[in-house]
Design an enzyme around this catalytic site. Structure first.
Site, PDB file in Angstrom:
ATOM      1  N   SER A   4     -29.158 -32.986  17.725  1.00 40.84           N
ATOM      2  CA  SER A   4     -29.238 -31.594  18.052  1.00 40.84           C
ATOM      3  C   SER A   4     -27.713 -31.182  17.311  1.00 40.84           C
ATOM      4  O   SER A   4     -26.788 -31.526  17.924  1.00 40.84           O
ATOM      5  CB  SER A   4     -29.117 -31.290  19.948  1.00 40.84           C
ATOM      6  OG  SER A   4     -28.189 -30.356  20.073  1.00 40.84           O
TER       7      SER A   4
ATOM      8  N   ASP B 224     -30.112 -25.332  18.529  1.00 40.89           N
ATOM      9  CA  ASP B 224     -30.055 -24.741  19.875  1.00 40.89           C
ATOM     10  C   ASP B 224     -29.312 -23.105  19.439  1.00 40.89           C
ATOM     11  O   ASP B 224     -28.038 -23.040  19.352  1.00 40.89           O
ATOM     12  CB  ASP B 224     -28.711 -25.170  20.845  1.00 40.89           C
ATOM     13  CG  ASP B 224     -29.514 -27.047  21.534  1.00 40.89           C
ATOM     14  OD1 ASP B 224     -30.653 -26.236  22.018  1.00 40.89           O
ATOM     15  OD2 ASP B 224     -29.023 -28.213  21.249  1.00 40.89           O
TER      16      ASP B 224
ATOM     17  N   MET C 291     -32.324 -20.208  23.658  1.00 37.16           N
ATOM     18  CA  MET C 291     -31.922 -19.444  24.341  1.00 37.16           C
ATOM     19  C   MET C 291     -31.427 -18.661  24.340  1.00 37.16           C
ATOM     20  O   MET C 291     -30.565 -18.382  25.328  1.00 37.16           O
ATOM     21  CB  MET C 291     -31.210 -21.130  25.282  1.00 37.16           C
ATOM     22  CG  MET C 291     -31.233 -22.454  25.419  1.00 37.16           C
ATOM     23  SD  MET C 291     -30.476 -24.135  25.044  1.00 37.16           S
ATOM     24  CE  MET C 291     -30.542 -23.743  23.454  1.00 37.16           C
TER      25      MET C 291
ATOM     26  N   MET D  70     -36.096 -29.469  30.372  1.00 37.38           N
ATOM     27  CA  MET D  70     -34.275 -30.501  30.749  1.00 37.38           C
ATOM     28  C   MET D  70     -34.073 -30.514  31.686  1.00 37.38           C
ATOM     29  O   MET D  70     -34.525 -30.849  32.263  1.00 37.38           O
ATOM     30  CB  MET D  70     -33.694 -28.192  30.486  1.00 37.38           C
ATOM     31  CG  MET D  70     -33.755 -27.609  29.759  1.00 37.38           C
ATOM     32  SD  MET D  70     -33.595 -27.250  27.859  1.00 37.38           S
ATOM     33  CE  MET D  70     -31.393 -27.737  28.156  1.00 37.38           C
TER      34      MET D  70
ATOM     35  N   MET E 100     -28.253 -20.155  21.122  1.00 41.42           N
ATOM     36  CA  MET E 100     -28.481 -19.092  22.396  1.00 41.42           C
ATOM     37  C   MET E 100     -27.755 -18.171  21.947  1.00 41.42           C
ATOM     38  O   MET E 100     -26.963 -17.586  21.352  1.00 41.42           O
ATOM     39  CB  MET E 100     -26.913 -20.583  22.635  1.00 41.42           C
ATOM     40  CG  MET E 100     -27.477 -21.702  23.396  1.00 41.42           C
ATOM     41  SD  MET E 100     -25.808 -22.631  24.067  1.00 41.42           S
ATOM     42  CE  MET E 100     -27.000 -23.905  23.810  1.00 41.42           C
TER      43      MET E 100
ATOM     44  N   HIS F 286     -35.044 -24.551  19.204  1.00 41.06           N
ATOM     45  CA  HIS F 286     -34.576 -24.643  21.175  1.00 41.06           C
ATOM     46  C   HIS F 286     -34.430 -22.914  21.463  1.00 41.06           C
ATOM     47  O   HIS F 286     -33.186 -22.938  20.954  1.00 41.06           O
ATOM     48  CB  HIS F 286     -33.863 -25.126  21.637  1.00 41.06           C
ATOM     49  CG  HIS F 286     -34.013 -25.117  23.185  1.00 41.06           C
ATOM     50  ND1 HIS F 286     -33.330 -26.182  23.579  1.00 41.06           N
ATOM     51  CD2 HIS F 286     -34.408 -24.414  23.882  1.00 41.06           C
ATOM     52  CE1 HIS F 286     -33.527 -26.185  24.373  1.00 41.06           C
ATOM     53  NE2 HIS F 286     -33.879 -25.004  25.188  1.00 41.06           N
TER      54      HIS F 286
ATOM     55  N   ASP G 119     -34.029 -33.000  26.763  1.00 42.59           N
ATOM     56  CA  ASP G 119     -32.775 -32.433  25.971  1.00 42.59           C
ATOM     57  C   ASP G 119     -31.620 -32.245  27.575  1.00 42.59           C
ATOM     58  O   ASP G 119     -32.371 -31.422  27.685  1.00 42.59           O
ATOM     59  CB  ASP G 119     -33.414 -31.242  25.790  1.00 42.59           C
ATOM     60  CG  ASP G 119     -32.425 -30.305  24.892  1.00 42.59           C
ATOM     61  OD1 ASP G 119     -31.221 -30.886  24.630  1.00 42.59           O
ATOM     62  OD2 ASP G 119     -32.238 -29.535  24.671  1.00 42.59           O
TER      63      ASP G 119
ATOM     64  N   HIS H 253     -33.356 -30.004  15.719  1.00 42.85           N
ATOM     65  CA  HIS H 253     -32.996 -29.956  16.753  1.00 42.85           C
ATOM     66  C   HIS H 253     -31.808 -28.251  16.957  1.00 42.85           C
ATOM     67  O   HIS H 253     -30.695 -28.521  16.448  1.00 42.85           O
ATOM     68  CB  HIS H 253     -32.842 -30.464  17.775  1.00 42.85           C
ATOM     69  CG  HIS H 253     -33.330 -29.490  19.357  1.00 42.85           C
ATOM     70  ND1 HIS H 253     -34.642 -28.892  19.613  1.00 42.85           N
ATOM     71  CD2 HIS H 253     -31.881 -29.073  20.274  1.00 42.85           C
ATOM     72  CE1 HIS H 253     -34.202 -28.910  20.674  1.00 42.85           C
ATOM     73  NE2 HIS H 253     -33.164 -28.724  21.042  1.00 42.85           N
TER      74      HIS H 253
HETATM   75  C1  DX5 Z   1     -28.262 -27.836  25.481  1.00 46.68           C
HETATM   76  C2  DX5 Z   1     -28.926 -28.149  24.567  1.00 46.68           C
HETATM   77  C3  DX5 Z   1     -28.940 -29.268  23.827  1.00 46.68           C
HETATM   78  C4  DX5 Z   1     -27.727 -29.897  23.706  1.00 46.68           C
HETATM   79  C5  DX5 Z   1     -27.578 -31.412  23.503  1.00 46.68           C
HETATM   80  O1  DX5 Z   1     -28.364 -26.086  26.649  1.00 46.68           O
HETATM   81  O2  DX5 Z   1     -29.903 -27.133  24.989  1.00 46.68           O
HETATM   82  O3  DX5 Z   1     -29.945 -29.036  22.693  1.00 46.68           O
HETATM   83  O4  DX5 Z   1     -27.015 -29.434  22.966  1.00 46.68           O
HETATM   84  O5  DX5 Z   1     -26.061 -32.215  23.248  1.00 46.68           O
HETATM   85  P1  DX5 Z   1     -26.484 -33.903  24.432  1.00 46.68           P
HETATM   86  O6  DX5 Z   1     -26.750 -35.071  24.116  1.00 46.68           O
HETATM   87  O7  DX5 Z   1     -24.471 -33.212  24.238  1.00 46.68           O
HETATM   88  O8  DX5 Z   1     -26.542 -33.198  25.754  1.00 46.68           O
HETATM   89 ZN    ZN Z   2     -31.629 -28.041  22.617  1.00 48.65          ZN
END
Ligand code: DX5
Ligand code: ZN
Length: 212
Positions: A9, A36, A69, A138, A38, A67, A171, A34
């Site tokens: 990630s 993320d 969110m 998650m 948001m 991903h 994740d 990956h």
């Molecule tokens: C959280 C994200 C994850 C996160 C994982 O909302 O979806 O992908 O960045 O990071 P670590 O491994 O640091 O928990």
């Molecule tokens: Zn993620």
């Protein structure tokens, strides 16, 4: 036995050197990258948009695993696919009709995933299980990297694995130890942020998450 895949990630990367960090993970043996996304509404944090996906598309040959969110993900799926996302995962909690959005993603030529918050039961996936390429369970509350793994999600992984043969991705808080418990429960794709980017030897860290 299923091969365990590792998806770093980049939320945990140095954002001033994203291209270099992505290449570093590719060289260390990562399977997917990956990303993320948001929106400050679905989760209380803002991160990256399609421009970053597009920029990384020319940096790596690895599949880009977005991903989302975000609220109203159906509005943004096309721009992420166009930017170069090979896989798009949306949250069940943000969508009223999972079957429709799964078909939308696949119709654009990408692999479709659905993510569940830790509190959401796997049963919500039932109507779209046949068409789903990936289920993301998650293991922290979505929104931030660096949180602690929630072991209470393990029974959900086991229950889903009994009825679903596609990818089960985990994740949040994944490291060498927590990865082992999710693999035993039936997960086969590990998203790893903090543990991997803080490691002095990413190749070794990826191997440890795979259980090698
Ligand atoms: C959280 C994200 C994850 C996160 C994982 O909302 O979806 O992908 O960045 O990071 P670590 O491994 O640091 O928990
Ligand atoms: Zn993620």
């Amino acid at each position: 036995m299923t091969r365990v895949l590792v998806a770093p990630s980049i939320l945990a990367a140095d954002f001033g050197r994203l291209a270099e960090e992505t290449r570093r993970m590719e060289q260390a043996g990562a399977d997917w990258i990956h990303l993320d996304v948001m929106d400050g509404h679905f989760v209380p944090n803002l991160t990256i948009g399609p421009q970053v996906v597009q920029a990384l598309r020319s940096v790596t040959k690895l599949p880009l695993d977005a991903h989302l969110m975000i609220e109203n993900p159906e509005k943004y799926v096309p721009v992420f696919v166009q930017a170069g996302a090979d896989r798009v995962t949306v949250h069940a909690e943000a969508v009223s009709d999972l079957g429709t959005i799964v078909r939308q993603i696949r119709g654009l030529g990408a692999k479709a995933g659905v993510a569940l918050r830790p509190q959401t039961g796997w049963e919500v996936l039932k109507p779209c299980l046949e068409e789903l390429d990936l289920a993301l369970l998650m293991t922290v509350n979505p929104g931030f990297g660096g949180q602690s793994f929630m072991p209470e999600v393990l029974p959900k992984i086991e229950a889903l694995r009994k009825v679903y043969g596609g990818h089960i991705q985990v994740d949040g808080g994944i490291n060498d130890k927590t990865a082992a418990s999710t693999r035993s429960a039936g997960a086969d794709v590990m998203v790893v942020g903090t543990f991997l980017f803080r490691s002095a030897d990413p190749q070794k860290a990826i191997a440890s998450v795979r259980g090698e």
